[in-house]
Design a protein around this motif. Structure first.
Motif, PDB file in Angstrom:
ATOM      1  N   ASP A  16      41.167  35.980  39.310  1.00 15.80           N
ATOM      2  CA  ASP A  16      39.813  36.442  39.577  1.00 15.80           C
ATOM      3  C   ASP A  16      39.980  37.761  40.347  1.00 15.80           C
ATOM      4  OD1 ASP A  16      36.974  36.393  40.118  1.00 15.80           O
ATOM      5  OD2 ASP A  16      37.522  35.803  42.163  1.00 15.80           O
ATOM      6  N   ASP A  18      37.113  39.829  42.377  1.00 12.99           N
ATOM      7  CA  ASP A  18      36.392  39.916  43.656  1.00 12.99           C
ATOM      8  C   ASP A  18      36.779  38.755  44.567  1.00 12.99           C
ATOM      9  OD1 ASP A  18      34.552  42.179  43.106  1.00 12.99           O
ATOM     10  OD2 ASP A  18      33.730  40.851  41.580  1.00 12.99           O
ATOM     11  N   GLY A  19      37.357  39.059  45.727  1.00 16.18           N
ATOM     12  CA  GLY A  19      37.714  38.003  46.686  1.00 16.18           C
ATOM     13  C   GLY A  19      39.123  37.473  46.521  1.00 16.18           C
ATOM     14  N   GLU A 177      41.655  31.605  42.025  1.00 18.68           N
ATOM     15  CA  GLU A 177      40.217  31.752  42.270  1.00 18.68           C
ATOM     16  C   GLU A 177      39.843  31.541  43.735  1.00 18.68           C
ATOM     17  OE1 GLU A 177      37.171  32.284  41.573  1.00 18.68           O
ATOM     18  OE2 GLU A 177      37.196  32.737  39.454  1.00 18.68           O
ATOM     19  N   ASP A 178      38.770  32.221  44.169  1.00 20.88           N
ATOM     20  CA  ASP A 178      38.266  32.000  45.534  1.00 20.88           C
ATOM     21  C   ASP A 178      36.886  31.349  45.531  1.00 20.88           C
ATOM     22  OD1 ASP A 178      36.854  34.301  44.594  1.00 20.88           O
ATOM     23  OD2 ASP A 178      36.359  34.799  46.672  1.00 20.88           O
TER      24      ASP A 178
HETATM   25 MG    MG Z   1      35.871  35.738  43.366  1.00 24.50          MG
END
Ligand code: MG
Ligand code: G6P
Length: 235
Positions: A16, A18-19, A177-178
């Motif tokens: 992923d 973003d983050g 993933e976050d």
């Molecule tokens: Mg994310």
């Protein structure tokens, strides 16, 4: 997992964006906060946390839960989402290669050195811009993003597309993933879910990371053991 009697582990890792690879949350927060303010809606970090990994229009709907003005048409909602994106894109322009942690680049480099195929799997329609601005794009064999899919996470489409671009079956891919929506998408895709940040505590994750370099302890040698019991990084 076996293939023709031979043990096959993870061969591709889908990240992923973003983050996980970059910290654009602050820009999303700033842009949504400005939009919410213009509509008289209170918006804080707690409300922003609900938007992590959630698509743009779905995020707008969450923000509008607190809206008490006159009803908005679909066209007006699209215009609001576009306005938020215009502000967000302006904020993104401050990003450059220094916006990426050195340990992130070192981890990607080491995983590539070990022969893993790497992909980005992001619901964002700004993913390519971010990869270009930060110089991260060069590390990936494939990019599956909001432009190439029709359904945002938790639908598995973005990860299935990434695996297809990598030329790997879903069962040979891990997803880092976050966000809960991303872990749900990884599970639905039949991939090995790896949680970091806000998703590190998600019980569905096979590996839970405090920081990205911990991937290097899991992804080496025989990774078929990762399909067994959940593994946790020591705190
Ligand atoms: Mg994310
Ligand atoms: C990611 C982010 C979300 C964002 C979504 C769409 O999943 O975590 O916060 O809403 O992408 O991003 P975009 O850049 O297309 O608005």
């Amino acid at each position: 997992m076996t293939e023709g009697g031979t043990k096959v582990g993870i061969r591709g890792i889908i990240f992923d964006l973003d983050g996980v690879l970059v910290h654009t949350d602050q820009y999303h927060f700033e842009a949504w906060k400005r939009l919410a303010g213009s509509l008289g809606i209170y918006f804080d970090e707690a409300a922003n946390a609900r938007l992590r990994g959630v698509g743009r229009m779905e995020s707008l709907e969450i923000i509008l839960e607190r809206y008490s003005g006159p009803p908005l048409s679909g066209q007006e909602k699209c215009a609001l989402a576009e306005e938020k994106n215009r502000v967000y894109q302006g904020l993104l322009q401050t990003m450059n290669p220094d916006s990426v942690a050195l340990e992130t680049v070192d981890t990607l480099s080491a995983l590539k050195g070990r022969g893993y195929r790497l992909a980005v799997g992001s619901s964002s329609r700004n993913a390519k811009t971010i990869l270009d601005l930060t110089g991260l794009g060069g590390w990936f064999d494939a990019v599956s993003d909001g432009v190439s899919i029709t359904r945002a996470k938790p639908d598995p489409e973005v990860f299935l597309k990434a695996a297809q671009l990598l030329g790997l079956p879903p069962g040979q891919c891990a997803v880092v993933e976050d966000a809960a929506s991303g872990i749900e998408a990884a599970c639905a895709a039949g991939m090995l879910p790896v949680g970091i940040g806000g998703a590190a505590g998600d019980g569905r994750c096979r590996c839970r990371l405090n920081a990205l370099p911990e991937l290097l302890t899991y992804f080496q040698g025989d990774t078929s053991i990762l399909y067994g019991a959940a593994l946790h990084s020591p705190r």
